[in-house]
Write an enzyme that holds these catalytic residues in place. Sequence first.
Site, short mmCIF file in Angstrom:
data_model
loop_
_atom_site.label_atom_id
_atom_site.label_comp_id
_atom_site.label_asym_id
_atom_site.label_seq_id
_atom_site.Cartn_x
_atom_site.Cartn_y
_atom_site.Cartn_z
N LYS A 1 0.84 -1.20 0.00
CA LYS A 1 0.00 0.00 0.00
C LYS A 1 0.88 1.25 0.00
CE LYS A 1 -0.30 0.15 5.02
NZ LYS A 1 -1.15 0.31 6.21
N TYR B 1 17.87 30.65 4.84
CA TYR B 1 16.75 31.50 5.22
C TYR B 1 16.70 31.73 6.71
CZ TYR B 1 14.64 30.95 0.57
OH TYR B 1 14.39 30.98 -0.78
#
Length: 360
Positions: free
Chosen positions: A35, A257
Amino acid sequence: MDKRAVAVLSTSNLIHNLNVIKSCSRGAKIIAMVKANAYGHGIRSVSLRIAPLVDALGVASVEEAMILRNGLNIKTPIILMQGVLEQYDLILASNNDLDVVLHNHAQLDWFLNLDLKQKLKVWIKVNTGLGRLGFPVSEVYKVYEAVMKSGKVLGPVRIISHFACADDPNHELNYKQIGLFQNIVDTIDAEFSLCNSAGIFNFPDYVFDYVRPGLALYGASPVLGKMASEFDLRPVMTVSTILTSIQKFKKGDYIGYGGLYVCPEDMLVGIASFGYGDGYPMNNEGRAQVLVNDKLCSVIGKVSMDMIAMDLRECPNARVGDKVILWGEGLPVEALASQTHNSPYNLLTGVQNRVKFIWQ
């Protein structure tokens, strides 16, 4: 080498892990969980490689099942682990020889009231403590009788449950769940499945008839505080990129950043072409590491969408174009998960489609 990020996937490691799981499962049949795109490894590629070697494949939806049954013509049993979302899906399951898990009364009513041309292979899910899906323990026998009397079942009815805390072998809930499930085993004539990956390794006395390996199949440790290598598991996925820039920075210079990293001394800083847009975790906090020329180097500063910065003081001879391993061979995914307060599940399933997948 590709100019940007690649995920190299090892067929031999996948098969090796499957064999390790088989050796620990004491003869139990194997339901390989594919899955979620085979935990990020590719549902088609993984299933084609292991379908002949396992007893069933576990998927989360009818759509995943149809990829395997019709798209790839896989004949191995396929189990809808979450059952069906609407009554019509039971017809699809019947017509395409899919095993169905029943876990609530709506699904049970659909099954009992629907006129099916072909019988179904049915699993009954019971909630022994996870508190997610499943009939209450007190209702299991009644549900089992209703399913058996329906005349719509192909082969034996199977009963399934799921550990909540199998990754922590000392958690008291494990033994409560085992006790509840064992009582069902002792009173109902069926086949049974309880163990996921962690259960296989931590509770081998309770593998019953079927086990459901997921994370371990892909070479990551399913047990808290332990590495995959301790179970002789090997990483199937190795994610890497290249150094695209190397610069010399002065003590006190800011990197990335927000200026979150300040150079503690004059140092080399490398930039690698991989970021959160590719599936790298953002919550680095200065603990994550990568491999550059077999040397561990710390990821520094804030992770960008397409890039990460790293401290190259441990690898002064690095050159632009050198390989950077983000996780996999030599750098276990569970190590990065621990460093970033993440989980191997998130990392493996989070690799984005601009990363090139290469099977070997």
